[in-house]
Scaffold this active site. Structure first.
Site, PDB file in Angstrom:
ATOM      1  N   ASP A  69      32.090 -30.518  61.166  1.00  0.00           N
ATOM      2  CA  ASP A  69      33.355 -31.101  61.640  1.00  0.00           C
ATOM      3  C   ASP A  69      33.706 -30.695  63.077  1.00  0.00           C
ATOM      4  OD1 ASP A  69      33.734 -32.262  59.200  1.00  0.00           O
ATOM      5  OD2 ASP A  69      35.242 -30.828  58.497  1.00  0.00           O
ATOM      6  N   LYS A 106      42.849 -31.503  60.953  1.00  0.00           N
ATOM      7  CA  LYS A 106      42.519 -32.931  60.737  1.00  0.00           C
ATOM      8  C   LYS A 106      42.771 -33.302  59.285  1.00  0.00           C
ATOM      9  CE  LYS A 106      38.536 -32.152  58.201  1.00  0.00           C
ATOM     10  NZ  LYS A 106      38.345 -32.496  56.798  1.00  0.00           N
ATOM     11  N   GLY A 125      40.271 -26.343  59.720  1.00  0.00           N
ATOM     12  CA  GLY A 125      40.813 -25.275  60.571  1.00  0.00           C
ATOM     13  C   GLY A 125      39.741 -24.479  61.305  1.00  0.00           C
ATOM     14  N   GLY A 126      38.739 -24.005  60.593  1.00  0.00           N
ATOM     15  CA  GLY A 126      37.673 -23.199  61.203  1.00  0.00           C
ATOM     16  C   GLY A 126      36.899 -24.000  62.243  1.00  0.00           C
TER      17      GLY A 126
HETATM   18  O1  C5P Z   1      28.722 -28.083  58.303  1.00  0.00           O
HETATM   19  P1  C5P Z   1      29.582 -27.183  57.498  1.00  0.00           P
HETATM   20  O2  C5P Z   1      29.298 -25.734  57.763  1.00  0.00           O
HETATM   21  O3  C5P Z   1      31.023 -27.486  57.547  1.00  0.00           O
HETATM   22  O4  C5P Z   1      29.154 -27.441  56.001  1.00  0.00           O
HETATM   23  C1  C5P Z   1      29.438 -26.549  54.960  1.00  0.00           C
HETATM   24  C2  C5P Z   1      28.653 -26.992  53.736  1.00  0.00           C
HETATM   25  O5  C5P Z   1      29.168 -28.228  53.240  1.00  0.00           O
HETATM   26  C3  C5P Z   1      27.181 -27.266  54.003  1.00  0.00           C
HETATM   27  O6  C5P Z   1      26.431 -26.107  53.885  1.00  0.00           O
HETATM   28  C4  C5P Z   1      26.857 -28.263  52.923  1.00  0.00           C
HETATM   29  O7  C5P Z   1      26.663 -27.618  51.687  1.00  0.00           O
HETATM   30  C5  C5P Z   1      28.131 -29.083  52.790  1.00  0.00           C
HETATM   31  N1  C5P Z   1      28.121 -30.323  53.597  1.00  0.00           N
HETATM   32  C6  C5P Z   1      27.287 -31.362  53.224  1.00  0.00           C
HETATM   33  N2  C5P Z   1      27.286 -32.521  53.950  1.00  0.00           N
HETATM   34  C7  C5P Z   1      28.079 -32.664  55.026  1.00  0.00           C
HETATM   35  C8  C5P Z   1      28.931 -31.617  55.412  1.00  0.00           C
HETATM   36  C9  C5P Z   1      28.922 -30.456  54.683  1.00  0.00           C
HETATM   37  O8  C5P Z   1      26.566 -31.255  52.231  1.00  0.00           O
HETATM   38  N3  C5P Z   1      28.069 -33.814  55.689  1.00  0.00           N
END
Ligand code: C5P
Length: 301
Positions: free
Chosen positions: A139, A11, A104-105
Site C-alpha cells: 500500500d 486510506k 497507517g504503517g
Molecule cells: O505488502 P504488505 O506488507 O502490506 O502485505 C502484507 C501481507 O498481506 C503479505 O505478506 C501477504 O500475505 C498479504 N497480501 C497479499 N496480497 C496483496 C497484499 C498483501 O497476499 N496484494
C-alpha cells in the site's frame, strides 16, 4: 536545527476485488483507494553528528520494537542506498489505529520517504520512489502519489490516479472494534475459501472493472449509485472470522447510514455521510451505545 513536521494520512478502499493468487504469494488486486483526513504526525530532525536512526512514538506497541517499524525501515533503506552520512530523529505520533485496514504503517513509510528526500536533499525520481515504496509494502505506493483517489492494480502497488474525481469530498464515519486484524491471515483465509489454485488460472483473463461506474457515482455525488458500487471481496472473509464486524455494520445501518463497507482486510468499517454535522451526531450516538469501539470522522483529502 531543522525539523520537518508532516501529516501521514490514512486510506480506505472504496472497492477491492481479489483477482488471483500470484506466484510470489501476493494477490492480484483491482482496488480503489481514497485518502482521508485521519492522520498520524511525523517529525523528522536531522542528526548531523552521527548516523543513528532513532524512533520515538506514543504507541507502546511500536515503541517495544522500534527497528521493526516501517518508519525505521524506510529511513534505513534511504540512508544505505544514498550513503547518507547523517542520522535522523523520528517522532511518530500515532492516531491511525494499528491492524485496522486503514494503511497507517504504509502511509508512515511513504511520509518518511518524502520527508527524508527533502531533509537529506536526495535526488529521488518518482520511479525510484515507487521502487522503494514497493520494497516496503503493497500500500505504500499509493501514499507516495499524494492524490485523493486512485485505482490500483498489481498487488495494489501499480497506481493510476483518478483525476476526474480529484475534487470530490466525501465525509466518513469510521468504526474500529477493539482488536486488530492480521492482513496475511485474511488473505490466507481468502485462499482457502476460493480454492486459490483454480483462481490462479481464472485470473489470467482480465476482469470487468466496476471502477468507471464508481467514479461516475462519486462525480455526481450519487449516494444511491455509490452504495451499489462499494465492494470489498475480503469483507465476507473477515466477517466470518470476526462476527463483531457484522454488529458494527448493523449499528451503522441502523442509525441511517446507507453506504457501509469494511476497508482493506479490516476490521475498520466506514459509512458515508452527507455532512460533517451528520457525522458528528452519528459519532456521539455510537460512542454512547458502544463505548468499546473507536469512532473517527474523516473526509477526503
Ligand atoms: O505488502 P504488505 O506488507 O502490506 O502485505 C502484507 C501481507 O498481506 C503479505 O505478506 C501477504 O500475505 C498479504 N497480501 C497479499 N496480497 C496483496 C497484499 C498483501 O497476499 N496484494
Amino acid at each position: 536545527m531543522k525539523t520537518l513536521t508532516l501529516k501521514s494520512f490514512a486510506k480506505v478502499n472504496l472497492y477491492l476485488k481479489v483477482l488471483n493468487l500470484r506466484k510470489d504469494g501476493f494477490h492480484r488486486l483491482d482496488t480503489v483507494f481514497e485518502r482521508i483526513s485521519l492522520h498520524d504526525t511525523i517529525s523528522l530532525t536531522a542528526r548531523l553528528h552521527d548516523q543513528e536512526i532513532r524512533v520515538r512514538t506514543n504507541s507502546a506497541l511500536l515503541a517495544s520494537e522500534p527497528t521493526k517499524n516501517l518508519v525505521y525501515k524506510s529511513a534505513l533503506v534511504l540512508q544505505k542506498t544514498f550513503k547518507v552520512k547523517q542520522g535522523v530523529d523520528i517522532r511518530l505520533t500515532k492516531r491511525i489505529p494499528l491492524g485496522a485496514g486503514l494503511g497507517g504503517g504504509s502511509s508512515n513509510a511513504a511520509t518518511v520517504l518524502h520527508g527524508l528526500a527533502t531533509l537529506w536533499k536526495l535526488r529521488l525520481s518518482q520511479s525510484r520512489m515507487q521502487r522503494f515504496a514497493r520494497s516496503l509494502g503493497s500500500d505504500v505506493a499509493f501514499f507516495t502519489y499524494g492524490t485523493s483517489f486512485a485505482q490500483a492494480g498489481g498487488r495494489g502497488d501499480i497506481i493510476k490516479p483518478i483525476e476526474l474525481i480529484e475534487n470530490v469530498k466525501l465525509w466518513h464515519l469510521l468504526v474500529k472494534p477493539a482488536f486488530p486484524v492480521s492482513t496475511p491471515r485474511i488473505y490466507a483465509a481468502w485462499d482457502l475459501k476460493n480454492n486459490a489454485r483454480k483462481i490462479e488460472k481464472a485470473g489470467l483473463t482480465r476482469p470487468a472493472s466496476n471502477v468507471k461506474l464508481l467514479s461516475l457515482a462519486l462525480q455526481h455525488h450519487d449516494l444511491g449509485l455509490l452504495k451499489r458500487c462499494l465492494h470489498n471481496d475480503l469483507e465476507q472473509v473477515t466477517l466470518k472470522l470476526y462476527p463483531e464486524i457484522i454488529r458494527i455494520k448493523h449499528a451503522l445501518l441502523q442509525i441511517g447510514l446507507k453506504a457501509v463497507l469494511m476497508s482493506g482486510s479490516g476490521p475498520t468499517v466506514f459509512g458515508l455521510v452527507d455532512s460533517k454535522k451528520k457525522a458528528l451526531a452519528a459519532k456521539a450516538h455510537l460512542k454512547k451505545q458502544h463505548p468499546q469501539w473507536q469512532v473517527f470522522i474523516a473526509c477526503t483529502v
